[in-house]
Design a protein around this motif. Sequence first.
Motif, PDB file in Angstrom:
ATOM      1  N   ASP A 195      19.329  20.212 -16.453  1.00  0.00           N
ATOM      2  CA  ASP A 195      18.268  21.062 -15.925  1.00  0.00           C
ATOM      3  C   ASP A 195      17.696  20.496 -14.632  1.00  0.00           C
ATOM      4  OD1 ASP A 195      18.090  23.171 -17.915  1.00  0.00           O
ATOM      5  OD2 ASP A 195      17.454  21.599 -19.292  1.00  0.00           O
ATOM      6  N   ARG A 196      17.154  21.421 -13.825  1.00  0.00           N
ATOM      7  CA  ARG A 196      16.545  21.039 -12.552  1.00  0.00           C
ATOM      8  C   ARG A 196      15.110  21.564 -12.500  1.00  0.00           C
ATOM      9  NH1 ARG A 196      21.159  22.548  -7.999  1.00  0.00           N
ATOM     10  NH2 ARG A 196      22.846  21.264  -8.844  1.00  0.00           N
ATOM     11  N   LEU A 197      14.208  20.738 -11.994  1.00  0.00           N
ATOM     12  CA  LEU A 197      12.823  21.159 -11.774  1.00  0.00           C
ATOM     13  C   LEU A 197      12.534  21.134 -10.284  1.00  0.00           C
ATOM     14  CD1 LEU A 197       9.638  20.380 -13.724  1.00  0.00           C
ATOM     15  CD2 LEU A 197       9.663  19.825 -11.293  1.00  0.00           C
ATOM     16  N   LEU A 198      12.105  22.269  -9.746  1.00  0.00           N
ATOM     17  CA  LEU A 198      11.742  22.348  -8.338  1.00  0.00           C
ATOM     18  C   LEU A 198      10.280  21.926  -8.208  1.00  0.00           C
ATOM     19  CD1 LEU A 198      13.023  23.194  -5.629  1.00  0.00           C
ATOM     20  CD2 LEU A 198      12.038  25.466  -5.965  1.00  0.00           C
ATOM     21  N   SER A 199      10.041  20.849  -7.477  1.00  0.00           N
ATOM     22  CA  SER A 199       8.697  20.271  -7.355  1.00  0.00           C
ATOM     23  C   SER A 199       8.125  20.586  -5.981  1.00  0.00           C
ATOM     24  CB  SER A 199       8.764  18.749  -7.557  1.00  0.00           C
ATOM     25  OG  SER A 199       7.523  18.154  -7.295  1.00  0.00           O
ATOM     26  N   LEU A 200       7.007  21.323  -5.948  1.00  0.00           N
ATOM     27  CA  LEU A 200       6.438  21.689  -4.654  1.00  0.00           C
ATOM     28  C   LEU A 200       4.926  21.588  -4.588  1.00  0.00           C
ATOM     29  CD1 LEU A 200       6.299  25.539  -4.180  1.00  0.00           C
ATOM     30  CD2 LEU A 200       6.787  24.520  -6.374  1.00  0.00           C
ATOM     31  N   LEU A 201       4.223  21.523  -5.709  1.00  0.00           N
ATOM     32  CA  LEU A 201       2.771  21.401  -5.675  1.00  0.00           C
ATOM     33  C   LEU A 201       2.383  19.955  -5.368  1.00  0.00           C
ATOM     34  CD1 LEU A 201       1.777  23.541  -8.794  1.00  0.00           C
ATOM     35  CD2 LEU A 201       1.874  24.236  -6.391  1.00  0.00           C
ATOM     36  N   PRO A 202       1.132  19.712  -4.946  1.00  0.00           N
ATOM     37  CA  PRO A 202       0.700  18.321  -4.697  1.00  0.00           C
ATOM     38  C   PRO A 202       0.863  17.485  -5.959  1.00  0.00           C
ATOM     39  CG  PRO A 202      -0.929  19.885  -3.850  1.00  0.00           C
ATOM     40  CD  PRO A 202       0.051  20.684  -4.654  1.00  0.00           C
ATOM     41  N   GLY A 214      14.970  13.846 -18.914  1.00  0.00           N
ATOM     42  CA  GLY A 214      16.244  13.605 -18.245  1.00  0.00           C
ATOM     43  C   GLY A 214      16.638  14.657 -17.236  1.00  0.00           C
ATOM     44  N   ALA A 215      15.742  15.630 -16.982  1.00  0.00           N
ATOM     45  CA  ALA A 215      16.025  16.640 -15.955  1.00  0.00           C
ATOM     46  C   ALA A 215      15.831  16.016 -14.571  1.00  0.00           C
ATOM     47  CB  ALA A 215      15.109  17.840 -16.135  1.00  0.00           C
ATOM     48  N   SER A 216      16.364  16.656 -13.548  1.00  0.00           N
ATOM     49  CA  SER A 216      16.246  16.134 -12.186  1.00  0.00           C
ATOM     50  C   SER A 216      15.150  16.873 -11.424  1.00  0.00           C
ATOM     51  CB  SER A 216      17.571  16.255 -11.430  1.00  0.00           C
ATOM     52  OG  SER A 216      18.016  17.598 -11.408  1.00  0.00           O
ATOM     53  N   LEU A 217      14.402  16.124 -10.601  1.00  0.00           N
ATOM     54  CA  LEU A 217      13.346  16.677  -9.756  1.00  0.00           C
ATOM     55  C   LEU A 217      13.904  16.951  -8.370  1.00  0.00           C
ATOM     56  CD1 LEU A 217      10.372  14.272 -10.605  1.00  0.00           C
ATOM     57  CD2 LEU A 217      10.623  16.630 -11.343  1.00  0.00           C
ATOM     58  N   TRP A 218      13.664  18.138  -7.851  1.00  0.00           N
ATOM     59  CA  TRP A 218      14.092  18.507  -6.501  1.00  0.00           C
ATOM     60  C   TRP A 218      12.833  18.808  -5.702  1.00  0.00           C
ATOM     61  CZ3 TRP A 218      19.467  19.473  -5.090  1.00  0.00           C
ATOM     62  CH2 TRP A 218      20.352  19.125  -6.102  1.00  0.00           C
ATOM     63  N   ALA A 243      16.214  29.832  -4.251  1.00  0.00           N
ATOM     64  CA  ALA A 243      17.541  30.448  -4.335  1.00  0.00           C
ATOM     65  C   ALA A 243      18.653  29.406  -4.284  1.00  0.00           C
ATOM     66  CB  ALA A 243      17.710  31.454  -3.191  1.00  0.00           C
ATOM     67  N   GLN A 244      18.465  28.343  -3.482  1.00  0.00           N
ATOM     68  CA  GLN A 244      19.524  27.351  -3.308  1.00  0.00           C
ATOM     69  C   GLN A 244      19.629  26.403  -4.491  1.00  0.00           C
ATOM     70  OE1 GLN A 244      19.213  25.071   0.306  1.00  0.00           O
ATOM     71  NE2 GLN A 244      20.876  23.706  -0.218  1.00  0.00           N
ATOM     72  N   VAL A 245      18.498  25.880  -4.963  1.00  0.00           N
ATOM     73  CA  VAL A 245      18.502  24.883  -6.034  1.00  0.00           C
ATOM     74  C   VAL A 245      18.762  25.517  -7.395  1.00  0.00           C
ATOM     75  CG1 VAL A 245      17.094  23.147  -7.224  1.00  0.00           C
ATOM     76  CG2 VAL A 245      16.998  23.344  -4.725  1.00  0.00           C
ATOM     77  N   GLN A 246      18.317  26.781  -7.579  1.00  0.00           N
ATOM     78  CA  GLN A 246      18.450  27.472  -8.866  1.00  0.00           C
ATOM     79  C   GLN A 246      17.861  26.623  -9.999  1.00  0.00           C
ATOM     80  OE1 GLN A 246      20.172  30.788  -9.510  1.00  0.00           O
ATOM     81  NE2 GLN A 246      19.368  30.808  -7.439  1.00  0.00           N
ATOM     82  N   PRO A 247      16.554  26.328  -9.930  1.00  0.00           N
ATOM     83  CA  PRO A 247      15.946  25.439 -10.929  1.00  0.00           C
ATOM     84  C   PRO A 247      15.877  26.077 -12.308  1.00  0.00           C
ATOM     85  CG  PRO A 247      14.248  26.443  -9.576  1.00  0.00           C
ATOM     86  CD  PRO A 247      15.567  26.842  -8.970  1.00  0.00           C
TER      87      PRO A 247
END
Length: 628
Positions: A218-225, A242-246, A258-262
């Motif tokens: 799994d992927r987590l898109l991180s954008l908030l402070p 164990g998921a990855s932070l992007w 759209a690119q990361v598809q979290p």
Amino acid sequence: MSGLPLEQPTVSAMWAAVASHGEHLLCCSRIDREGWRGLRADTLVARAQRLAAALLRRGLLPAAPVGLFADHGEQWLIAHAAIQLAAAVDVPRGSDVSNRELTHICGVTAMGWAFAASPDLAARVRERSPGCRIILLNGEPSHEAELPWHQLLEEAESAEELSELCRRQGTVEESDLHSIIFTSATTGKPKGVMLSHGAMMAQLRAIAAVPIPLGFNDRLLSLLPVWHIFERTASLYAVACGASLWFTSPRRFADDLAQVQPSFMASAPRLWEALDARIAAAVRKSHPVRRALVAAGRFCSRHFRAASRAIDGRRPHLRPQSLALRWAIAALNVPRWLLFLAPHGLLNTAVLERIRQSTGACLKATVSGGGALPPAVDEFFTDLGLPVLEGYGMTEFPVISVRVPGRAVPGTVGPPLPGVELRLADPESGAALPPGQRGEIQARGAMAMSGYWQDEQASAATLLAGGWLRTGDLGEIGADGCLRIVGRCKDTIVLRSGENVEPGPIEDAIRRSPLVEQVVVVGQDAKHLGALVVPDCAALAHALGLAEEGFDVAAAAAHPQASALLRHEVHRLVSREQGFRPYELVQGVALLPRPLELGEELTKLLKVRRHIVHERWAAEIRRICGGD
């Protein structure tokens, strides 16, 4: 350290256990427009241990407060992990921290160590904490108290230092302080919220029980402070699972989605409002046939999903419903479900799926927090089939409730998390209220803060006997156990007539207009309500038949037809026909000559600082609210 990260009693032990994820990708940072740089779990923990050993070698003591003045990214994550592995206490804030906030934070914590994102920020910290030693994340040191980040990461740790780190981690108790997070100050001076190790770990385990399952794929898109508790909680949960932070930014949010598809992400309402507007603008510019297909797809989806919720018993209701009534509601909605089953299936696959593919088709869930999700935006993404779950929490109690994936009840923030108790109380007397009534939300659980740093008076006013925490929010708890937020105790506007008005629902109604970008309802101690509006200039220009080029917010504010059109729009959306009471109607409307600004009228999470708005726009408020 044995055991899985989520099983650990403290955050320090959790980070030590993260090394067991080995070669799995833990975080990714953007290096250019197309490329990303990844970091494995074992590599990140090894760097954090090396950094922790370097701090220990230079005299960092256990439980010492350490400033972390930087934005989210690989460096922030390593620095945070190092502070925890050294059994110290992090005091986070973004690199755009104001001088006033920095002076207050440095003054009350008396920190002897700090991480700073830039030489300028390091100088500002030194000015306020002359004895503070600073790890400079970027740039070259200009003072003897500054240590370069890369130098500390290059120093090899000794076996004795690693042994001492392990000893320190073993002495950390669940009740020990994990972090001091200063509030974003919507109402004045920021307060330092003290969160213990046990509180944070209890929070992570409660999220796992919702369930929002995450794993190595799994992927987590991180954008908030990331200094904000909402993003931090989501990030630590992903790390533990164990998921990855992007790491991304609000500017690149739509493209990276759209690119990361979290699989999962923490988000704020304003981000979904912006994405809603972007999708709506793209649809408006498309071929008339496509516009008609999208409208038909949304119409069928809305009715199909509404019928499904009625059949499943997921309609919000404050009072208990009899079994006969629930069966009757379900039976009445079966024909609607059957009617829209085929057209929804066709249009969902042929039309709505294309939109989902461009906005995050892999999302298991995204929790929107830090403010109310406008009903129109909530409805839009529900129609599209994107699982935007609304959650509720605060720095003092990170996640209190969240809609349950697959059984979300629109219009609510879901039931309380496992281990969280809720009750409603009279805002004035503090007396507990029976079910079905509106009152101040009070929460109890192991996730609650320990108190405010060096502020016993504020702690006593917020933490009540029996472990209950006052949230300052007004809410209702339905018979289904779901919580509905109706306003803020302190946001309540008291008109000169004595009527109490909650501005939130009125602002949500006005934001339904495509012509409105920002709105603040005002009227404290005035004759009637008014609205300060920042228009969507592109939509407004189109409605007035004007060219978009050169038509900015200032031009709109000076345009008489624009003001008249916005007044008509506000009066249309906030009317007796729309269910508003006479004293809730907005009489005056003013178009502001500039947007509400981040760090001024808006907090980092885009919440309105109402006291600042009233100071900055006092003349306009008097004019539109019948002030004397």
